[in-house]
Design an enzyme around this catalytic site. Structure first.
Site, PDB file in Angstrom:
ATOM      1  N   HIS A 154      69.583  24.943  45.567  1.00  0.00           N
ATOM      2  CA  HIS A 154      69.484  25.045  43.892  1.00  0.00           C
ATOM      3  C   HIS A 154      68.911  23.852  43.279  1.00  0.00           C
ATOM      4  CE1 HIS A 154      71.358  25.757  39.827  1.00  0.00           C
ATOM      5  NE2 HIS A 154      71.661  24.372  39.807  1.00  0.00           N
ATOM      6  N   THR A 199      29.725  37.942  58.818  1.00  0.00           N
ATOM      7  CA  THR A 199      31.086  37.108  59.052  1.00  0.00           C
ATOM      8  C   THR A 199      32.044  38.038  59.538  1.00  0.00           C
ATOM      9  OG1 THR A 199      31.565  37.042  56.806  1.00  0.00           O
ATOM     10  CG2 THR A 199      29.945  35.195  57.816  1.00  0.00           C
ATOM     11  N   LEU A 200      33.126  37.429  60.407  1.00  0.00           N
ATOM     12  CA  LEU A 200      34.249  38.175  60.578  1.00  0.00           C
ATOM     13  C   LEU A 200      35.153  38.192  59.467  1.00  0.00           C
ATOM     14  CD1 LEU A 200      35.086  36.851  64.378  1.00  0.00           C
ATOM     15  CD2 LEU A 200      33.648  38.945  63.586  1.00  0.00           C
ATOM     16  N   GLY A 201      36.150  38.850  59.352  1.00  0.00           N
ATOM     17  CA  GLY A 201      37.235  39.064  58.235  1.00  0.00           C
ATOM     18  C   GLY A 201      37.288  40.365  57.516  1.00  0.00           C
ATOM     19  N   LYS A 205      42.573  35.712  45.487  1.00  0.00           N
ATOM     20  CA  LYS A 205      43.689  34.920  45.363  1.00  0.00           C
ATOM     21  C   LYS A 205      43.368  33.200  45.008  1.00  0.00           C
ATOM     22  CE  LYS A 205      45.739  38.022  46.317  1.00  0.00           C
ATOM     23  NZ  LYS A 205      44.852  38.927  46.368  1.00  0.00           N
ATOM     24  N   GLY A 223      41.364  51.284  35.183  1.00  0.00           N
ATOM     25  CA  GLY A 223      42.549  51.255  36.205  1.00  0.00           C
ATOM     26  C   GLY A 223      43.282  50.069  36.088  1.00  0.00           C
ATOM     27  N   VAL A 281      38.887  57.687  30.770  1.00  0.00           N
ATOM     28  CA  VAL A 281      37.468  57.681  30.726  1.00  0.00           C
ATOM     29  C   VAL A 281      36.812  58.685  30.681  1.00  0.00           C
ATOM     30  CG1 VAL A 281      35.240  55.999  30.725  1.00  0.00           C
ATOM     31  CG2 VAL A 281      37.750  55.110  30.718  1.00  0.00           C
ATOM     32  N   VAL A 307      36.658  43.267  54.507  1.00  0.00           N
ATOM     33  CA  VAL A 307      36.977  43.089  53.069  1.00  0.00           C
ATOM     34  C   VAL A 307      37.732  42.214  52.672  1.00  0.00           C
ATOM     35  CG1 VAL A 307      37.620  44.401  51.196  1.00  0.00           C
ATOM     36  CG2 VAL A 307      36.057  45.508  52.781  1.00  0.00           C
ATOM     37  N   CYS A 308      38.935  41.990  53.193  1.00  0.00           N
ATOM     38  CA  CYS A 308      39.968  41.087  52.804  1.00  0.00           C
ATOM     39  C   CYS A 308      39.469  39.771  52.872  1.00  0.00           C
ATOM     40  CB  CYS A 308      41.388  41.274  53.858  1.00  0.00           C
ATOM     41  SG  CYS A 308      42.652  40.339  53.409  1.00  0.00           S
TER      42      CYS A 308
END
Length: 578
Positions: free
Chosen positions: A550, A144-146, A158, A286, A343, A148-149
């Site tokens: 506000h 599929t396209l895209g 997310k 990390g 570590v 790692v993100c």
């Protein structure tokens, strides 16, 4: 002259993770010399003067502190070195190597522009090139396209962070008189939700590529010559010849040699997003953005989390006061947070993963965990595409040098995204992709962004843009600041999340904003106004006189500017300005 590490705030014994110059290099004043941090954000040490590098005094992995000697510089005015002018273009331009590939002639497919990698930068570059009339081919190793993100990074994380936020908010509503029963976690259904988000976006990319007549070739692409890429796919080998190429090969998680990565209980960010199970005890190796985001997810799902970080704070790229609210919150939720600790060994045992820790005082301890997430940074994929066969130079870390038009040392080959350097962020790659595509089409475009915002989608979120206070002190940049605590924000108080803070940095010469840092709910959305203000050269009055709705969290940007100006009325002004 000896070039030493300047004041870097409270940091001490910081590891050198990159050396950015070589002996003989001609450098300009403020050119970066070394990188001192890890994960997505880094601290670069700039040169105090123009000159020629005569000797390098540090190696990768060395620990340095304020005053440590980095290198010896033959400064301007010595031995004929010119005054503090930028280095000659030839010295700063990316270089090429002799192309070792011999493949020539038309390939099975020919493209005006071929893009190697379909992450946010890659597909943006391909779509923009097609829009400008170029016959474009997009090569992607995954089905599929895209990149790692979309598939195993930004987007699925997310989706899971949204779930984590709902769980924790429901849990914490008990303090406000509204109680919910303990949530039941259906991992199969949760995975389906995550995958549905990913599939919707990747499916959209398929439609956009078809609509633009961008040909997608699935398989692993490597250069075989200056104008040829060989793609090994499930359906065999194809060759793609090209007039111009944009490298968007991305990065992969760093692996540590002392960790048994073949054990299924050791995972990286991709493995964490698979949600195979929810371990009882989980170690996050990390304390940067990736590690803390995944810690947030697994904590909400029920894991007892320990975070270990070699630096003296979490998210080392941000100011310590900005990460303090996040630190205070997770200290109350996580089992342990070990700072200034490394570590040194991991032993795979039947009952769990036995981990040996060593702190900054040399004290050694051990503990056993059900699962370990290794999130110590990412490394570029520059060495995995046989770039040398096309004449493209790749440094020892895997980065490809480019100029402001994203050109490598080979004029018809460009590079963008993680493979060209820090920060490794999708939104940087997107803008670089547009620049590269437009230059391919003959436009006179340059990548000249004044800043690249960074966001940790933790709870609370941490975001910054432009100069940080730590960076300003390290580089000797003069600044004044305005800080607005969210405890005085009606919206934050109404949300029950008043631990946040908005901090803006201004140039005292003209009051123009040069940096901003925000911690709190939705900080990642709020930082966009700060980024725009810096790009547009806004000053404190511009921000203070802009009417914000506000009650909102966006008001905190307005109020921070008023704190700097001394015109705030929602708090006692800290000072009076003319």
């Amino acid at each position: 002259m000896e070039v030493k590490v300047p004041d870097i705030g409270d940091f001490d014994q910081v590891p050198v993770i990159a050396i950015l110059v070589s002996v003989g290099d001609i450098i300009a004043q403020e050119d970066p010399l070394v990188e001192l941090e890890s994960d997505k954000a880094t601290m670069e040490v700039p040169s105090p003067a123009a000159g020629v590098v005569k000797e390098i005094k540090v190696t990768l992995g060395d620990k340095v502190s304020e005053g440590s000697v980095i290198l010896v510089l033959e400064a301007a005015g010595v031995a004929g070195v010119s005054a503090a002018e930028p280095a000659p273009a030839a010295a700063l331009a990316p270089t090429a190597v002799a192309a070792s590939g011999t493949a020539t002639g038309p390939g099975d497919i020919h493209a005006d522009v071929v893009v190697l990698g379909s992450g946010p930068g890659g597909y943006t570059a391909a779509f923009r090139a097609a829009d400008l009339g170029k016959k474009t081919v997009l090569i992607e190793k995954y089905p599929t396209l895209g990149g790692v993100c979309l598939n195993v990074g930004c987007i699925p994380s997310k989706a899971l962070l949204h779930v984590a936020k709902v769980i924790t908010e429901a849990e914490e509503m008990g303090a406000h008189g509204v109680s919910f029963s303990k949530p039941k976690i259906d991992l199969d259904e949760l995975r389906r939700f995550k995958e549905s988000v990913v599939n919707q976006l990747t499916g959209g990319l398929r439609g956009l590529s078809k609509g633009r007549k961008v040909e997608v070739v699935q398989g692993y692409g490597k250069f075989t010559g200056p104008n040829m890429i060989e793609v090994q796919g499930d359906d065999g080998v194809k060759t793609v010849s090209f007039d111009q190429c944009i490298i968007a090969a991305g990065s992969e998680p760093v692996k540590l040699p002392f960790i048994p990565h073949d054990d299924e209980r050791i995972i990286d960010s991709t493995g964490a997003l698979e949600l195979a199970d929810v371990p009882k005890r989980m170690l996050v190796l990390g304390g940067g953005i990736i590690g803390l985001e995944m810690a947030c997810v697994y904590d909400a799902l029920g894991s007892r989390i320990t975070v270990v970080e070699v630096m003296d704070q979490i998210i080392p790229g941000a100011d310590k006061d900005i990460v303090k609210p996040l630190m205070n919150r997770i200290k109350g939720r996580y089992e342990n947070i070990l700072l200034k600790t490394r570590v040194t060994a991991v032993e795979a045992q039947k009952k769990g993963l036995k981990v040996t820790f060593e702190d900054d005082k040399g004290e050694v301890t051990t503990d056993t965990f059900d699962k370990i997430l290794v999130a110590v940074g990412r490394k570029p994929n520059g060495k995995m595409i046989d770039a040398d066969k096309a004449g493209v130079a790749v440094d020892e870390r895997g980065f490809v040098a480019v100029d402001s038009q994203q050109k490598t040392g080979v004029p018809h080959i460009f590079a963008i995204g993680d493979v060209v350097g820090q920060p490794m962020l999708a939104h940087k790659a997107v803008h670089e992709g547009k620049v590269a595509a437009e230059v391919c089409a003959g436009h006179n475009r340059h990548f000249d962004a004044r800043l690249i915002p960074s966001v940790a989608y933790t709870d609370p979120e941490v975001a910054w843009a432009g100069v940080t206070e730590t960076e300003a002190k390290a580089k000797g940049i003069r600044f004044e600041k305005g800080v607005f605590p969210w405890a005085a924000s009606g919206k934050a108080l109404s949300n029950g999340r008043s631990e946040g803070m908005t901090k803006l940095l201004f140039d005292p010469e003209d009051d123009r904003i040069i940096g901003g840092l925000i911690v709190g709910t939705n900080a990642g959305d709020l930082i966009a106004e700060v980024a725009l203000a810096i790009e547009m050269g806004a000053d404190a009055v511009d921000l203070g006189h802009t009417i914000h709705p506000h009650p909102t969290l966006s008001e905190t940007v307005n109020f921070a500017a008023e704190m700097f100006e001394g015109t705030i009325t929602d708090l006692m002004p800290p000072k009076k300005r003319k």
